[in-house]
Design an enzyme around this catalytic site. Structure first.
Site, PDB file in Angstrom:
ATOM      1  CG  HIS A  46      -2.057   0.951   1.145  1.00 42.70           C
ATOM      2  ND1 HIS A  46      -3.185   0.710   0.389  1.00 42.70           N
ATOM      3  CD2 HIS A  46      -2.245   2.164   1.715  1.00 42.70           C
ATOM      4  CE1 HIS A  46      -4.014   1.732   0.511  1.00 42.70           C
ATOM      5  NE2 HIS A  46      -3.477   2.626   1.301  1.00 42.70           N
ATOM      6  CG  HIS A  92     -10.728   3.361   2.069  1.00 39.80           C
ATOM      7  ND1 HIS A  92     -11.385   3.597   3.248  1.00 39.80           N
ATOM      8  CD2 HIS A  92      -9.419   3.549   2.358  1.00 39.80           C
ATOM      9  CE1 HIS A  92     -10.520   3.923   4.199  1.00 39.80           C
ATOM     10  NE2 HIS A  92      -9.319   3.896   3.672  1.00 39.80           N
ATOM     11  CG  ASP A 114      -4.803  11.919  -0.840  1.00 39.05           C
ATOM     12  OD1 ASP A 114      -4.002  12.108   0.097  1.00 39.05           O
ATOM     13  OD2 ASP A 114      -5.151  10.793  -1.214  1.00 39.05           O
ATOM     14  CG  ASP A 498      -3.651   4.819 -12.490  1.00 41.05           C
ATOM     15  OD1 ASP A 498      -3.405   4.436 -11.334  1.00 41.05           O
ATOM     16  OD2 ASP A 498      -2.756   5.203 -13.270  1.00 41.05           O
ATOM     17  N   GLY A 535      -2.443   8.506  -9.005  1.00 42.21           N
ATOM     18  CA  GLY A 535      -3.070   7.197  -9.009  1.00 42.21           C
ATOM     19  C   GLY A 535      -2.810   6.411  -7.748  1.00 42.21           C
TER      20      GLY A 535
END
Length: 767
Positions: A46, A92, A114, A498, A535
């Protein structure tokens, strides 16, 4: 912490023994448990992208409009006249399967942070959702929870959800996908970055207090599910949108001052990831004082503080001497604020706890020095047989009208009105068109005359079935369809984000799917002039060894010079000419029709010629801007017949009204192949348009100028969809089937679902 680091402890932290040996090599010693926790999250898939980074580097990431590419919290593109857009998409998935409401809600919160971390005010959100078979016992629960979570958080934030897609397939039974997109606008010369620059500058914590929620969420998102999935609920974060709203306004006010040197959202891996990434980007070190972190729970340890993923928190590097300015603004917005560290020039990341150093690590191995794998790859062994399937053996349906009704009732194709009614898509009045069309169109309202009239188009999409059958071609289709959707509203595609959702990368066939999809996205983006600016990668989307379809979701942004010159999908005026920009081939490989009606997921996805794709898009984009068209609609899932039906039904008013002013159409389709293949095949690069008769000659000339083929089909009018020699169905019947598809899932109406075809699981689903 003095707990002994055993092989079991290493495995619990998601590290292999080889990776643990590498940790010891970097340190020249055994790590303590806190340090192991830091390496665990920073080396997770991650955070580190250790399996994907070598492939992601092949993306096109630069272009004349790109102001900030991948590597920051969000990408930023130039909209002209001093204005820019920041946007990103993120997954998520794992949290949303475990706890759908909070998982989806905090996914929205994270992507909003973000974007506003870059200095942008969020103005629009979108999402791409995947759920299991409609008849699966958990599908309705997940659908309801996820949609409620997205709506609950976004509505409280005052950011409209303007676009999205929802699809259903058995491969998502044990692992739903929740991909969230947000776009914000900002001055082009005021982009804020996540960097810990300036030795001696204070590191400040702002936002909500830290609790124990979400500890090791990043590690959980880097592993597949098993029978113990329900036990992972404590790793799901809990969101507070009202706190996030305060944090948003405080940050935007701070950005107007000279106090902010760098700023980073505390997202995955929380305090650890945000601080390490900021230090890494600047090439500096950090001293952090964990006893200064605002806590909401007693007795929290340094390990817990560092790995907590409590929401609505930011880490800010302030200019030395500006601490009081930051405190004043944060206090005004009722936020916790504290100095929790200092920037150093040591290149080391050190965490202190009441005067004692509890972690002392070099920054580079946590960032650029993290493992990078070139994993083994091999094509999926099932593909040769699937590609060899003889499509001509598929029986022809007895009644094409009934077939169309069943397809329209499939939840993947059916109206998503129930979904977008849960979202406040009209807040701030930025939406120029209602949800449910090909692409969202958002007004740019800054108060600056230079920006008046401009609009932004947003489209999201993916086709997992195509990507399983041919990952390279399927990924190209995802990019092309998003660009086509933007062309339908008159927009020029300018950039892409993406969200790459795949199974276990340790399986060579999954890694091959990933690499081929990345190659396909890159090829399509280069051909269409849409660089990838941001992305996310989500791997290990598997439950007990059963992976999802490869699902590389594309979020694309386009620009409209005049938001009033746009177009919608619905047929509008009786007598208008209906035409198809594109060709009729009858390609049913990988189609919804083949899966739904014949229980087969086989063949090759439709062929895609990107030069032809550009010609089709340019034709329609120019026609919309010239005001030639009454409607424009991408021809995709379900093929031409479904597209015609949708254009007829979208003319109607919302469900529940006494009278729905449906409008019909009468068309004559040339049949170069079987009727069912031509009507329900999903040939690429096609847009269905309608226009006044007086516009037809100019439109044909424009198409010839652009090099796009056009087929005149018929005219708008009446209350029936009639395809000469094939089917004739009242639009009211079509609309009833189309509108009941998703509510039937929510009613858990398996009997109705089976009768309508919406729950028919393929007899031979993809492996």
């Amino acid at each position: 912490m003095t707990e002994k680091i055993t092989p079991e402890v290493v495995a619990q932290h998601g590290l292999t023994q080889a990776e643990y040996d590498e940790v010891k090599r970097h340190l020249g010693r055994e790590p303590n448990l806190t340090e192991l926790g830091v390496f665990s999250v920073m080396w997770s898939e991650h955070c580190s992208y250790k399996s994907s980074r070598v492939h992601l580097k092949t993306f096109p990431t630069s272009g004349p409009r790109v102001l900030q590419g991948p590597g920051e919290n969000a990408g930023v593109v130039d909209l002209g006249d001093g204005l820019a857009a920041a946007f990103k998409m993120e997954s998520h998935n794992h949290p949303s399967y475990i706890e759908p409401y909070q998982g989806a809600a905090t996914g929205v919160g994270g992507i909003l942070r973000d974007v506003f971390t870059m200095g942008a005010r969020p103005i629009a959100s979108a999402n791409s959702l995947r759920f299991g078979d409609p008849s699966h016992p958990k599908t309705a629960y997940l659908l309801e929870g996820v949609v409620a979570g997205i709506g609950g958080y976004g509505n409280c934030m005052g950011v409209p959800t303007v676009a999205g897609e929802v699809m259903f397939h058995p491969s998502y039974n044990g692992n739903c996908l929740v991909n969230a997109f947000t776009l914000g606008i900002l001055p082009a010369d005021k982009i804020f970055l996540g960097t810990a620059a300036g030795v001696g500058n204070p590191v400040m914590y702002i936002g909500a207090k830290t609790g124990r929620d979400g500890i090791h969420g990043a590690t959980m998102a880097s592993a597949e599910f098993d029978a113990s999935t329900e036990e992972k609920r404590p790793t799901v974060q809990v969101g507070d949108p009202f706190m996030e709203k305060l944090l948003l306004e405080a940050c935007l006010e701070l950005f107007k001052t000279d106090a902010v040197v760098g700023i980073q959202d505390m997202g995955a891996a929380g305090f650890t990831s945000s601080s390490v990434e900021m230090a890494g980007r600047a090439g500096n070190g950090l001293d952090l004082f964990l006893d200064q972190v605002p806590l909401r729970e007693e007795g929290m340890t340094p390990y817990e503080i560092l790995l907590s993923e409590s929401q609505e928190r930011m880490l800010l590097v302030a200019a030395e001497g500006k601490e009081d300015m930051v405190r004043k603004i944060c206090t005004k917005w009722d936020l916790d604020v504290a100095i929790v560290g200092r920037v150093t020039g040591t290149g080391r990341w050190r965490a202190h706890w009441h005067g004692k150093v509890v972690a002392d690590l070099p920054v580079d191995p946590l960032t650029e020095g993290a493992p990078k794998y070139q994993r083994p790859m091999t094509p999926h062994p099932a593909l040769p047989a699937l590609h060899a399937f003889d499509l001509s053996t598929v029986p022809e349906p007895a009644d094409l009208g009934d077939t169309l009704l069943r397809l329209l009732a499939r939840p993947t194709i059916a109206s998503k009105e129930w979904v977008y009614q849960q979202y406040d898509h009209m807040v701030r009045l930025v939406g120029a068109v209602r949800p449910g069309g090909d692409a969202a169109v958002v007004r740019i309202a800054t108060g600056d005359e230079r920006h008046a009239g401009k609009g932004i188009a947003i489209s999201v999409g993916a086709n997992g079935r195509y990507c399983f059958l041919d990952p390279h071609l399927g990924a190209q289709h995802a990019v092309a369809e998003c660009a086509r959707n933007i062309a339908c509203v008159g927009g020029e595609p300018i950039a892409v984000t993406d969200c790459l959702n795949f199974g276990n990368p340790e399986k060579p066939e999954i890694m091959w799917q990933f690499a081929e999809c990345v190659r396909g996205i890159g090829d399509a983006c280069r051909a269409l002039g849409t660089p990838v600016v941001s992305g996310n990668v989500s791997l290990y989307n598997e439950t007990e060894g059963q992976g999802i379809l490869p699902t590389p979701t594309i979020g694309m942004v386009g620009l409209l010079p005049d938001v009033e010159k746009t177009c919608t999908s619905a047929f509008k005026n009786a007598g208008d000419v209906i035409a198809l920009v594109g060709t009729l081939q009858g390609e049913v490989g990988g189609s919804e029709y083949l899966s739904a009606e014949h229980g087969r997921e086989a063949g090759h996805p439709p062929a895609l010629d990107l030069a032809k794709e550009k010609a089709v898009q340019e034709t329609v984009r120019r026609a919309v801007r010239e005001g030639l068209l009454s409607s424009a609609h991408d021809c995709s899932d379900g093929g031409l017949a479904v597209a015609l039906a949708e254009c007829c039904m979208m003319h109607g008013v919302p469900a529940g009204a006494e009278k729905a002013p449906w409008i019909g159409a009468a068309v004559r389709v040339p049949f170069p192949a079987r009727k069912d293949f031509v009507l329900f095949g999903e040939d690429a690069s096609r847009i269905l348009v309608s226009m006044p008769k007086e516009s037809a000659a100019r439109f044909v000339a424009l198409a010839q100028e652009c090099g796009a083929p056009v087929i005149r089909l018929g005219a708008v009018g009446g209350d029936t969809l009639e395809i000469q020699g094939a089917l004739s169905v009242p639009v009211a019947e079509l609309a009833k089937a189309w509108r009941d598809g998703v509510p039937a899932v929510l009613r858990r109406d398996v009997g109705h679902a089976a009768a309508s075809g919406i729950a028919r699981e393929p007899q031979e689903p993809l492996p």
